[in-house]
Motif scaffolding. Structure first.
Motif, PDB file in Angstrom:
ATOM      1  N   GLN A 192      49.832   0.900   9.659  1.00  0.00           N
ATOM      2  CA  GLN A 192      50.551   0.887   8.382  1.00  0.00           C
ATOM      3  C   GLN A 192      49.599   0.947   7.193  1.00  0.00           C
ATOM      4  N   GLY A 193      48.423   0.349   7.319  1.00  0.00           N
ATOM      5  CA  GLY A 193      47.458   0.356   6.228  1.00  0.00           C
ATOM      6  C   GLY A 193      46.794   1.702   6.007  1.00  0.00           C
ATOM      7  N   ALA A 194      46.906   2.594   6.978  1.00  0.00           N
ATOM      8  CA  ALA A 194      46.230   3.895   6.883  1.00  0.00           C
ATOM      9  C   ALA A 194      47.197   5.046   6.631  1.00  0.00           C
ATOM     10  N   LEU A 195      48.453   4.763   6.362  1.00  0.00           N
ATOM     11  CA  LEU A 195      49.416   5.840   6.113  1.00  0.00           C
ATOM     12  C   LEU A 195      48.971   6.682   4.923  1.00  0.00           C
ATOM     13  N   GLY A 196      48.824   7.957   5.130  1.00  0.00           N
ATOM     14  CA  GLY A 196      48.422   8.867   4.073  1.00  0.00           C
ATOM     15  C   GLY A 196      46.919   8.956   3.872  1.00  0.00           C
ATOM     16  N   GLU A 197      46.157   8.127   4.582  1.00  0.00           N
ATOM     17  CA  GLU A 197      44.704   8.136   4.403  1.00  0.00           C
ATOM     18  C   GLU A 197      44.077   9.363   5.056  1.00  0.00           C
ATOM     19  N   VAL A 198      43.177  10.002   4.322  1.00  0.00           N
ATOM     20  CA  VAL A 198      42.440  11.162   4.825  1.00  0.00           C
ATOM     21  C   VAL A 198      40.973  11.005   4.445  1.00  0.00           C
ATOM     22  N   ARG A 199      40.137  11.814   5.060  1.00  0.00           N
ATOM     23  CA  ARG A 199      38.701  11.820   4.755  1.00  0.00           C
ATOM     24  C   ARG A 199      38.300  13.234   4.331  1.00  0.00           C
ATOM     25  N   ILE A 200      37.426  13.292   3.337  1.00  0.00           N
ATOM     26  CA  ILE A 200      36.875  14.551   2.863  1.00  0.00           C
ATOM     27  C   ILE A 200      35.391  14.522   3.225  1.00  0.00           C
ATOM     28  N   ALA A 201      34.947  15.485   3.988  1.00  0.00           N
ATOM     29  CA  ALA A 201      33.559  15.489   4.462  1.00  0.00           C
ATOM     30  C   ALA A 201      32.568  15.865   3.365  1.00  0.00           C
ATOM     31  N   GLU A 202      32.957  16.729   2.461  1.00  0.00           N
ATOM     32  CA  GLU A 202      32.058  17.252   1.434  1.00  0.00           C
ATOM     33  C   GLU A 202      32.228  16.508   0.115  1.00  0.00           C
ATOM     34  N   ALA A 203      31.285  16.728  -0.781  1.00  0.00           N
ATOM     35  CA  ALA A 203      31.409  16.208  -2.145  1.00  0.00           C
ATOM     36  C   ALA A 203      32.602  16.891  -2.828  1.00  0.00           C
ATOM     37  N   LEU A 204      33.211  16.198  -3.762  1.00  0.00           N
ATOM     38  CA  LEU A 204      34.359  16.730  -4.488  1.00  0.00           C
ATOM     39  C   LEU A 204      33.912  17.095  -5.906  1.00  0.00           C
ATOM     40  N   PRO A 205      33.843  18.408  -6.228  1.00  0.00           N
ATOM     41  CA  PRO A 205      33.449  18.818  -7.588  1.00  0.00           C
ATOM     42  C   PRO A 205      34.487  18.352  -8.610  1.00  0.00           C
ATOM     43  N   MET A 206      34.029  17.912  -9.760  1.00  0.00           N
ATOM     44  CA  MET A 206      34.950  17.445 -10.793  1.00  0.00           C
ATOM     45  C   MET A 206      35.853  18.576 -11.285  1.00  0.00           C
ATOM     46  N   GLY A 207      35.463  19.829 -11.059  1.00  0.00           N
ATOM     47  CA  GLY A 207      36.306  20.962 -11.410  1.00  0.00           C
ATOM     48  C   GLY A 207      37.588  21.037 -10.600  1.00  0.00           C
ATOM     49  N   LYS A 208      37.621  20.366  -9.465  1.00  0.00           N
ATOM     50  CA  LYS A 208      38.820  20.332  -8.625  1.00  0.00           C
ATOM     51  C   LYS A 208      39.793  19.243  -9.056  1.00  0.00           C
ATOM     52  N   VAL A 209      39.351  18.369  -9.966  1.00  0.00           N
ATOM     53  CA  VAL A 209      40.184  17.252 -10.391  1.00  0.00           C
ATOM     54  C   VAL A 209      41.257  17.751 -11.347  1.00  0.00           C
ATOM     55  N   ALA A 210      42.507  17.431 -11.031  1.00  0.00           N
ATOM     56  CA  ALA A 210      43.630  17.846 -11.862  1.00  0.00           C
ATOM     57  C   ALA A 210      44.004  16.778 -12.880  1.00  0.00           C
ATOM     58  N   ALA A 211      43.787  15.506 -12.519  1.00  0.00           N
ATOM     59  CA  ALA A 211      44.161  14.397 -13.412  1.00  0.00           C
ATOM     60  C   ALA A 211      43.441  13.135 -12.971  1.00  0.00           C
ATOM     61  N   VAL A 212      43.333  12.199 -13.921  1.00  0.00           N
ATOM     62  CA  VAL A 212      42.775  10.874 -13.641  1.00  0.00           C
ATOM     63  C   VAL A 212      43.848   9.874 -14.004  1.00  0.00           C
TER      64      VAL A 212
END
Length: 115
Positions: free
Chosen positions: A95-115
């Motif tokens: 139940q604590g991991a519902l929706g949890e995913v892992r991203i292997a690579e760095a996430l460029p700030m250009g991919k960020v849609a909102a904070v």
């Protein structure tokens, strides 16, 4: 795929200065098959809101373990290609991991849609 990445304000500032959220693997939340089954809805907006809320709770846990962190929840919403984020099949029923995913690579700030 839309991801919701839990952070603290200091971690957000680091990512902003660096131009990316790194290093991987990063923990994020998304609409996964387990989240769909748990939430029992076909409305993608409701499902994404559920994933966002799970990321907000994870952000609170990050704040709780860092005594220097500002007492604010921070969640980045980012768009990544399908397959860039992977759910752990061993934690699918947790139940604590519902929706949890892992991203292997760095996430460029250009991919960020909102904070």
């Amino acid at each position: 795929m839309r991801l919701y990445v839990p952070l603290t304000l200091s971690r957000l500032a680091e990512a902003y200065r660096a131009g990316e959220l790194a290093p991987g693997p990063l923990v994020a939340y998304a609409v996964t098959p387990a989240l769909r089954e748990w939430y029992v809805s076909d409305d993608i907006e409701e499902l994404e809101y559920a994933a966002l809320n799970r990321a907000a709770m994870a952000s609170l846990r990050l704040v709780a373990v860092d005594p220097k962190a500002a007492r604010r929840r921070v969640v980045l919403a980012a768009d990544v290609p399908d397959g860039a984020a992977v759910a752990d099949p061993d934690r699918g029923l947790d139940q604590g991991a519902l929706g949890e995913v892992r991203i292997a690579e760095a996430l460029p700030m250009g991919k960020v849609a909102a904070v």
